[in-house]
Design an enzyme around this catalytic site. Structure first.
Site, PDB file in Angstrom:
ATOM      1  N   CYS A  85     -35.043 -23.876  58.942  1.00  0.00           N
ATOM      2  CA  CYS A  85     -36.089 -23.209  58.865  1.00  0.00           C
ATOM      3  C   CYS A  85     -36.402 -22.626  60.280  1.00  0.00           C
ATOM      4  O   CYS A  85     -36.025 -23.152  61.131  1.00  0.00           O
ATOM      5  CB  CYS A  85     -37.381 -24.181  58.537  1.00  0.00           C
ATOM      6  SG  CYS A  85     -37.024 -25.045  57.121  1.00  0.00           S
ATOM      7  N   ARG A 121     -33.380 -17.584  59.449  1.00  0.00           N
ATOM      8  CA  ARG A 121     -33.205 -19.023  59.334  1.00  0.00           C
ATOM      9  C   ARG A 121     -33.594 -19.747  58.065  1.00  0.00           C
ATOM     10  O   ARG A 121     -33.078 -20.810  57.793  1.00  0.00           O
ATOM     11  CB  ARG A 121     -33.730 -19.615  60.619  1.00  0.00           C
ATOM     12  CG  ARG A 121     -33.108 -19.341  61.897  1.00  0.00           C
ATOM     13  CD  ARG A 121     -33.821 -20.158  63.094  1.00  0.00           C
ATOM     14  NE  ARG A 121     -33.724 -21.439  63.098  1.00  0.00           N
ATOM     15  CZ  ARG A 121     -32.745 -22.024  63.540  1.00  0.00           C
ATOM     16  NH1 ARG A 121     -32.193 -21.575  64.692  1.00  0.00           N
ATOM     17  NH2 ARG A 121     -32.640 -23.420  63.541  1.00  0.00           N
ATOM     18  N   TRP A 181     -36.932 -22.980  54.477  1.00  0.00           N
ATOM     19  CA  TRP A 181     -35.942 -22.904  53.542  1.00  0.00           C
ATOM     20  C   TRP A 181     -35.866 -24.306  53.051  1.00  0.00           C
ATOM     21  O   TRP A 181     -35.480 -25.354  53.392  1.00  0.00           O
ATOM     22  CB  TRP A 181     -34.602 -22.757  54.280  1.00  0.00           C
ATOM     23  CG  TRP A 181     -33.479 -22.479  53.228  1.00  0.00           C
ATOM     24  CD1 TRP A 181     -32.987 -21.233  52.628  1.00  0.00           C
ATOM     25  CD2 TRP A 181     -32.388 -23.547  52.976  1.00  0.00           C
ATOM     26  NE1 TRP A 181     -31.928 -21.667  52.016  1.00  0.00           N
ATOM     27  CE2 TRP A 181     -31.469 -23.016  52.104  1.00  0.00           C
ATOM     28  CE3 TRP A 181     -32.255 -24.909  53.286  1.00  0.00           C
ATOM     29  CZ2 TRP A 181     -30.330 -23.669  51.458  1.00  0.00           C
ATOM     30  CZ3 TRP A 181     -31.029 -25.449  52.675  1.00  0.00           C
ATOM     31  CH2 TRP A 181     -30.418 -24.825  51.952  1.00  0.00           C
ATOM     32  N   ASN A 228     -38.478 -28.620  60.834  1.00  0.00           N
ATOM     33  CA  ASN A 228     -37.298 -28.106  60.516  1.00  0.00           C
ATOM     34  C   ASN A 228     -36.343 -29.464  60.300  1.00  0.00           C
ATOM     35  O   ASN A 228     -36.257 -29.963  61.278  1.00  0.00           O
ATOM     36  CB  ASN A 228     -36.804 -27.215  61.550  1.00  0.00           C
ATOM     37  CG  ASN A 228     -35.145 -26.687  60.852  1.00  0.00           C
ATOM     38  OD1 ASN A 228     -34.726 -26.884  60.067  1.00  0.00           O
ATOM     39  ND2 ASN A 228     -34.741 -26.087  61.880  1.00  0.00           N
ATOM     40  N   GLY A 229     -35.699 -29.795  59.389  1.00  0.00           N
ATOM     41  CA  GLY A 229     -34.782 -30.907  59.171  1.00  0.00           C
ATOM     42  C   GLY A 229     -35.281 -31.702  57.969  1.00  0.00           C
ATOM     43  O   GLY A 229     -35.994 -31.108  56.987  1.00  0.00           O
ATOM     44  N   GLU A 240     -11.273 -15.223  54.115  1.00  0.00           N
ATOM     45  CA  GLU A 240     -12.694 -14.870  54.691  1.00  0.00           C
ATOM     46  C   GLU A 240     -12.935 -13.678  53.794  1.00  0.00           C
ATOM     47  O   GLU A 240     -14.266 -13.416  53.933  1.00  0.00           O
ATOM     48  CB  GLU A 240     -12.376 -14.671  56.144  1.00  0.00           C
ATOM     49  CG  GLU A 240     -13.544 -14.129  56.896  1.00  0.00           C
ATOM     50  CD  GLU A 240     -14.803 -14.781  56.893  1.00  0.00           C
ATOM     51  OE1 GLU A 240     -14.852 -15.965  56.216  1.00  0.00           O
ATOM     52  OE2 GLU A 240     -15.860 -14.346  57.419  1.00  0.00           O
ATOM     53  N   LYS A 259     -16.770 -13.237  52.244  1.00  0.00           N
ATOM     54  CA  LYS A 259     -17.592 -12.228  52.677  1.00  0.00           C
ATOM     55  C   LYS A 259     -18.269 -11.578  51.278  1.00  0.00           C
ATOM     56  O   LYS A 259     -19.286 -11.146  51.316  1.00  0.00           O
ATOM     57  CB  LYS A 259     -17.178 -11.285  53.556  1.00  0.00           C
ATOM     58  CG  LYS A 259     -16.872 -11.655  55.013  1.00  0.00           C
ATOM     59  CD  LYS A 259     -18.186 -11.650  55.631  1.00  0.00           C
ATOM     60  CE  LYS A 259     -18.718 -13.044  55.598  1.00  0.00           C
ATOM     61  NZ  LYS A 259     -18.208 -14.216  56.413  1.00  0.00           N
ATOM     62  N   GLU A 291     -20.495 -13.738  48.955  1.00  0.00           N
ATOM     63  CA  GLU A 291     -21.831 -14.370  49.661  1.00  0.00           C
ATOM     64  C   GLU A 291     -22.763 -12.941  49.722  1.00  0.00           C
ATOM     65  O   GLU A 291     -23.876 -13.311  49.614  1.00  0.00           O
ATOM     66  CB  GLU A 291     -21.799 -14.999  50.879  1.00  0.00           C
ATOM     67  CG  GLU A 291     -21.032 -14.590  52.139  1.00  0.00           C
ATOM     68  CD  GLU A 291     -21.127 -15.432  53.023  1.00  0.00           C
ATOM     69  OE1 GLU A 291     -21.539 -16.641  53.161  1.00  0.00           O
ATOM     70  OE2 GLU A 291     -20.315 -15.124  54.297  1.00  0.00           O
ATOM     71  N   HIS A 337       1.117 -19.169  39.644  1.00  0.00           N
ATOM     72  CA  HIS A 337       0.840 -20.569  39.100  1.00  0.00           C
ATOM     73  C   HIS A 337      -0.427 -20.605  38.621  1.00  0.00           C
ATOM     74  O   HIS A 337      -0.906 -21.936  38.469  1.00  0.00           O
ATOM     75  CB  HIS A 337       1.027 -21.689  40.595  1.00  0.00           C
ATOM     76  CG  HIS A 337       2.436 -21.418  41.131  1.00  0.00           C
ATOM     77  ND1 HIS A 337       3.455 -22.047  40.518  1.00  0.00           N
ATOM     78  CD2 HIS A 337       3.065 -21.155  42.320  1.00  0.00           C
ATOM     79  CE1 HIS A 337       4.455 -21.938  41.148  1.00  0.00           C
ATOM     80  NE2 HIS A 337       4.294 -21.268  42.093  1.00  0.00           N
ATOM     81  N   LYS A 376     -28.417 -19.185  57.384  1.00  0.00           N
ATOM     82  CA  LYS A 376     -27.754 -19.033  58.783  1.00  0.00           C
ATOM     83  C   LYS A 376     -27.291 -20.257  59.013  1.00  0.00           C
ATOM     84  O   LYS A 376     -25.914 -20.430  59.576  1.00  0.00           O
ATOM     85  CB  LYS A 376     -28.392 -18.251  59.891  1.00  0.00           C
ATOM     86  CG  LYS A 376     -27.629 -17.937  60.889  1.00  0.00           C
ATOM     87  CD  LYS A 376     -26.437 -16.821  60.687  1.00  0.00           C
ATOM     88  CE  LYS A 376     -25.625 -16.536  61.694  1.00  0.00           C
ATOM     89  NZ  LYS A 376     -24.179 -15.919  61.219  1.00  0.00           N
TER      90      LYS A 376
HETATM   91  O1  M6R Z   1     -22.506 -22.507  61.990  1.00  0.00           O
HETATM   92  P1  M6R Z   1     -21.391 -22.621  61.414  1.00  0.00           P
HETATM   93  O2  M6R Z   1     -20.265 -21.895  61.902  1.00  0.00           O
HETATM   94  O3  M6R Z   1     -21.105 -23.994  61.578  1.00  0.00           O
HETATM   95  O4  M6R Z   1     -21.426 -22.289  60.108  1.00  0.00           O
HETATM   96  C1  M6R Z   1     -20.408 -22.768  58.976  1.00  0.00           C
HETATM   97  C2  M6R Z   1     -20.641 -22.016  57.640  1.00  0.00           C
HETATM   98  O5  M6R Z   1     -21.898 -22.624  57.205  1.00  0.00           O
HETATM   99  C3  M6R Z   1     -20.950 -20.594  57.606  1.00  0.00           C
HETATM  100  O6  M6R Z   1     -19.423 -20.084  58.290  1.00  0.00           O
HETATM  101  C4  M6R Z   1     -21.153 -19.921  56.411  1.00  0.00           C
HETATM  102  O7  M6R Z   1     -19.757 -19.903  55.770  1.00  0.00           O
HETATM  103  C5  M6R Z   1     -21.162 -18.588  56.589  1.00  0.00           C
HETATM  104  N1  M6R Z   1     -22.239 -17.984  55.351  1.00  0.00           N
HETATM  105  C6  M6R Z   1     -19.975 -17.427  56.459  1.00  0.00           C
HETATM  106  O8  M6R Z   1     -20.458 -16.035  56.408  1.00  0.00           O
END
Ligand code: M6R
Length: 610
Positions: free
Chosen positions: A2, A27, A75, A101-102, A483, A487, A490, A506, A605
């Site tokens: 948050c 956030r 969030w 937040n938390g 990766e 990308k 997501e 396989h 994030k």
């Molecule tokens: O802040 P962090 O690098 O620890 O975050 C890890 C993952 O949550 C983060 O990389 C996530 O997979 C992203 N959405 C990737 O784009």
């Protein structure tokens, strides 16, 4: 995840808080709210489900004049994202307001107790219990009441609390969730993130675990929950507010993709000199330990775990020691054998990912030397580690990581080389070969951007109706496949898988057909020929092929429908360049599909809960 921002000072709090929320919206963004106290001590609260725009529309012309207030973007963790559950939350008297937040882990028990004692809680949130706990403890001093309330709380939190009768005073506290105080002359700020206050001040105090900050316009007093005074230094942050803005790009993600050459330059600064040798002064204190380690465990999540895979391969190659990556959520409950001779490297751009911090803490408790690789100064992970390597990538606002991936890869490879040199297992020639490639990397990244940015939109248009995508790589290019697939899924919500190319036959090959293209990371490498054989297997199933290939590869066009060219580089860092066209492809797929690029659904994030 948050966003929190608070202000106390001579200016109008309302616009400052809303602007702060705007910078924090990434956030958490399922609801937003604000609380202001005017000169008469009257409390005004507005909160709305949905994006920040809903709140600003509701506020319209009726924001009261106020010199103190707090605001929040949420969030959801407890309770649905609706107006009622949005923060701020209040107590029974209407005097106390809290944002948080938390997660309060013992909130069920606290709530039952509060209700049994006659409190009326109206939301489904854990946060509301906090407001009532402060109410119970309040005897005329807000900071005392917050400290007393927190002594009854278990969990992770960053909170800001105000009492409408105590004008000019905000009380914040942190435990395992970030919170900073900003100071500027006769005004003070408190926020979950530096970006929220950078427009007003770069004088930042990073609160640490268990800190309670009594914030007034002219200063801040920091104590622990028992009231014992703690000294915290003020840090001058050199990120300009503009750095955290979109800088002319349509989205933060696109801006951050284009910032990668600069981010790489920053990541290399002080680490790869003109002598083309690697220097990592941050690990100096650990040198005796690094000579005696027998294994290396890397812990990370999501994108960071793919960067860690590149790091693990480099560590194995240059130290001769076994190195393995485990995602944080698995490491925590099924930890590998850990002892003082196991080096643990925690990789997290935010430095606040709960799934990465908890296993790191566990490893520290078992005596492992810890190195953290993070982008975030003052983040929780930095307090768990004996040495910290910062990515130096600047703030990344888009939820989808881009510049933090390439700087994580680069930093980890440099670290691997430094440990290899220290242990005498990496030769002079190997170091120089890598050093030369690293030196050239920012310019090479710029070339990859220049070559692919103009073509990515057209590429995405040709593939936008595909049912799904299979990304494949081998050896050094496999993490880029993972990766690239992450990308795409997501931000564009298209299904994509990342696989080692040899695994296709396989099982996953059954998915390939004219509607499921193959994205092959076919840059020059020791397994290039093998990868091409796998690509042929895909073509034989009618799959269209997008290849990421090295400039000058005269064969690849025979096997691919589309080729994204990247410059040649050292194999160990090839994923830095290979990912660039894939980031651009994902971005334009998302645009073509009309999704929210910077704030994709269901994601945040920084994932500060387990
Ligand atoms: O802040 P962090 O690098 O620890 O975050 C890890 C993952 O949550 C983060 O990389 C996530 O997979 C992203 N959405 C990737 O784009």
């Amino acid at each position: 995840m948050c966003g929190i921002v608070g202000y106390t000072g001579p200016r109008e709090a309302g616009p400052i808080l809303i602007e702060g929320l705007r910078r924090l919206e990434y956030r958490g963004y399922d609801s937003a709210g604000i609380a202001l106290v005017d000169e008469e001590g009257v409390l005004f609260v507005e909160k709305k489900a949905g994006k920040l725009g809903n709140l600003t529309t509701a506020l319209a012309e009726r924001t009261p004049h106020a010199a103190m207030g707090l605001a929040h973007t949420r969030w959801a963790t407890h309770g649905r994202p609706n107006d009622l559950n949005a923060h701020p939350h209040g107590d029974c008297t209407g005097d106390i307001t809290v944002i948080h937040n938390g997660i309060i882990e013992n909130f069920r028990e606290l709530r039952d107790g509060l209700e049994a004692r006659g409190h009326r809680l109206v939301s489904e949130t854990d946060t509301e219990a906090l407001a009532h706990l402060v109410e119970e403890a309040y005897e005329g001093d807000l900071a005392d009441a917050v400290r007393a309330a927190l002594r009854r709380v278990e969990g992770a939190y960053a909170i800001v609390v105000m009492h409408r009768a105590e004008r000019g005073r905000l009380v914040g506290a942190r435990q395992d969730v970030p919170l900073v105080v900003g100071r500027n002359g006769e005004e003070s700020f408190i926020a979950s993130d530096v970006a929220a206050v950078l427009a007003h001040t770069n004088r930042i105090i990073f609160l640490e675990e268990g800190d309670v900050a009594d914030v007034r316009p002219t200063g801040v007093l920091i104590t622990d929950v028992e009231g014992v005074v703690r000294e915290r230094p003020e840090t001058l942050i050199d990120w300009s507010p503009e750095v955290a803005e979109k800088g002319g790009y349509e989205h933060f993600m696109l801006k951050e993709i284009h910032e990668q050459p600069t981010a790489l330059r920053q990541a290399l600064a002080g680490r790869v000199g003109r002598d083309e040798r690697v220097h990592v002064p941050e690990i100096e204190a650990l040198l005796p330990v690094l000579r005696t380690i027998t294994r290396i465990e890397l812990v990370a999540c999501g994108t960071a775990s793919y960067a860690a895979q590149v790091g693990a391969a480099a560590l194995e190659a240059w130290t001769g020691l076994p190195a393995r990556v485990t995602v944080g959520s698995e490491f925590r409950y099924s930890p590998p054998p850990l002892d003082a001779r196991t080096l643990v490297i925690a990789v997290t751009q935010s430095g606040e990912t709960a799934d990465t911090i908890a296993p790191t803490r566990l490893a520290r408790e078992r005596g492992c030397p810890i190195i953290a690789v993070t982008n975030t100064v003052g983040s929780a992970i930095t307090r768990e580690a004996a040495a910290v390597l910062f990515l130096q990538a600047g703030p990344e606002i888009a939820v989808a990581a881009s510049k933090t991936f390439v700087t994580q890869v680069t930093t980890l490879v440099i670290l691997a080389a430094a440990i290899g040199r220290l242990r005498g297992s990496m030769s002079d020639e190997q170091e120089l070969e890598l050093g030369r490639a690293l030196h050239a990397l920012p310019d090479a990244a710029q070339r990859a951007l220049d070559a692919n940015a103009p073509r990515a939109e057209g590429l995405a248009r040709r593939y936008v109706n595909s049912r799904g995508f299979m990304f494949v790589g081998r050896g050094a290019t496999y993490p880029a496949a993972l990766e690239g697939a992450l990308k795409l899924k997501e931000i564009s919500y298209v299904h994509a898988e990342g696989y080692p190319a040899g695994e296709l036959k396989h099982g996953p090959i059954s998915l390939l057909d004219a509607d499921c293209p193959l994205v092959a990371i076919a840059t020059r490498s020791s397994t290039y020929d093998k990868l091409i054989s796998n690509v042929m297997e895909g073509r034989a199933r009618d799959a269209r092929v997008i290849a990421v290939a090295t400039e000058g590869d005269t064969h690849i066009e025979r096997y691919a429908d589309d080729v994204a060219w990247v410059p040649e580089t050292h194999e160990a860092i090839s994923s830095v360049l290979a990912i660039i066209p894939l980031q651009l492809f994902a971005y334009h797929m998302a645009i073509a599909r009309g999704t929210d690029v910077d704030q994709p659904r269901n994601l945040a994030k920084s994932v500060t809960v387990e």
